[in-house]
Design an enzyme around this catalytic site. Structure first.
Site, PDB file in Angstrom:
ATOM      1  N   HIS A  17      -0.142  53.258  22.997  1.00 52.54           N
ATOM      2  CA  HIS A  17       0.743  52.313  22.322  1.00 52.54           C
ATOM      3  C   HIS A  17       1.881  53.048  21.616  1.00 52.54           C
ATOM      4  CE1 HIS A  17       1.504  48.480  20.013  1.00 52.54           C
ATOM      5  NE2 HIS A  17       2.080  49.366  19.217  1.00 52.54           N
ATOM      6  N   GLU A  18       1.522  54.049  20.826  1.00 50.99           N
ATOM      7  CA  GLU A  18       2.548  54.770  20.064  1.00 50.99           C
ATOM      8  C   GLU A  18       3.479  55.579  20.976  1.00 50.99           C
ATOM      9  OE1 GLU A  18       3.205  54.069  17.114  1.00 50.99           O
ATOM     10  OE2 GLU A  18       1.399  52.872  16.808  1.00 50.99           O
ATOM     11  N   HIS A  21       6.185  53.452  22.437  1.00 51.14           N
ATOM     12  CA  HIS A  21       7.371  53.346  21.577  1.00 51.14           C
ATOM     13  C   HIS A  21       8.259  54.582  21.745  1.00 51.14           C
ATOM     14  CE1 HIS A  21       6.125  49.773  19.482  1.00 51.14           C
ATOM     15  NE2 HIS A  21       5.061  50.337  18.942  1.00 51.14           N
ATOM     16  N   ASP A  94       5.040  44.505  15.798  1.00 57.21           N
ATOM     17  CA  ASP A  94       6.168  44.833  16.671  1.00 57.21           C
ATOM     18  C   ASP A  94       6.816  43.564  17.212  1.00 57.21           C
ATOM     19  OD1 ASP A  94       5.493  47.550  16.415  1.00 57.21           O
ATOM     20  OD2 ASP A  94       4.166  47.460  18.156  1.00 57.21           O
TER      21      ASP A  94
END
Length: 207
Positions: A17-18, A21, A94
């Site tokens: 997930h990170e 980004h 988000d």
């Protein structure tokens, strides 16, 4: 907040997930560079975070820069869906931020081709709670909703495309983050460029 224990599957999801980004930031032009990526939970509720560092203080943003912010915000959810074939609750903040930004672009900044140069939403008191009010008909409000949904859908498709085109990088950086828990922006870009060139990750990323 290291006393919050994540299971192995959750750690993997958070890492991807990170990095989703971070990858969305790295492959775009109108973004601020990555400063740090971590999968360590924070006290504010986030299970990890990707930090950007402003290259300069800004008071004005171009439409392209705001669009890039939305793509970046959607990078975490896009990575989850690409890698795990599902969605988690981890992208709620988000999505909230991306939706708010898209709505502001359309209703306050006049950045919608369909609605044109028109302000439909006003900030009541920018120095207090920043609450906004709609100054338009129900029909115009419905069009704003449609435009927000359209912008977010198109942005999400773009974000998924960017990550799928850099899948090897996504895997390598995520695996490295899973092992180290936190990496600097400098380390991230070295892994990113190594994966781009199809070479091994340098042993000493600090050099």
């Amino acid at each position: 907040k290291k006393d919050r224990i994540l299971g192995e599957e959750e750690k993997k999801v958070v890492s991807y997930h990170e990095v989703g980004h971070a990858m969305a930031i790295a492959v775009q032009k109108n973004t601020e560079p990555v400063q740090k990526i971590t999968s360590v939970p924070r006290t504010m509720g986030a299970l990890g975070y990707t930090m950007q560092v402003p290259e300069e203080e800004k008071y004005l943003y171009k439409k392209e820069e705001l669009e890039a912010k939305i793509l970046t915000l959607l990078g975490g959810r896009a990575a989850e869906e690409i890698i795990f074939g599902t969605m988690t609750t981890g992208a709620s903040n988000d999505i909230e931020r991306a939706t708010k930004l898209a709505r502001t672009m359309i209703s306050q900044y006049g950045m919608s081709d369909r609605l044109g140069i028109a302000g439909f939403e006003a900030i009541e008191n920018k120095y207090l709670d920043g609450k906004t009010t709609l100054n338009c008909s129900a029909k115009a409000a419905a069009v704003i909703d449609e435009e927000v949904i359209k912008m977010l859908k198109e942005s999400y498709i773009k974000t998924k495309g960017m990550l799928q085109n850099n899948l090897e990088c996504l895997h390598k950086v995520s695996e490295y983050l899973l092992e180290k828990e936190s990496i600097t922006g400098k380390e991230f870009m070295k892994i990113f460029h190594a994966a781009e060139r199809g070479i091994e990750i340098p042993e000493n990323l600090d050099d």
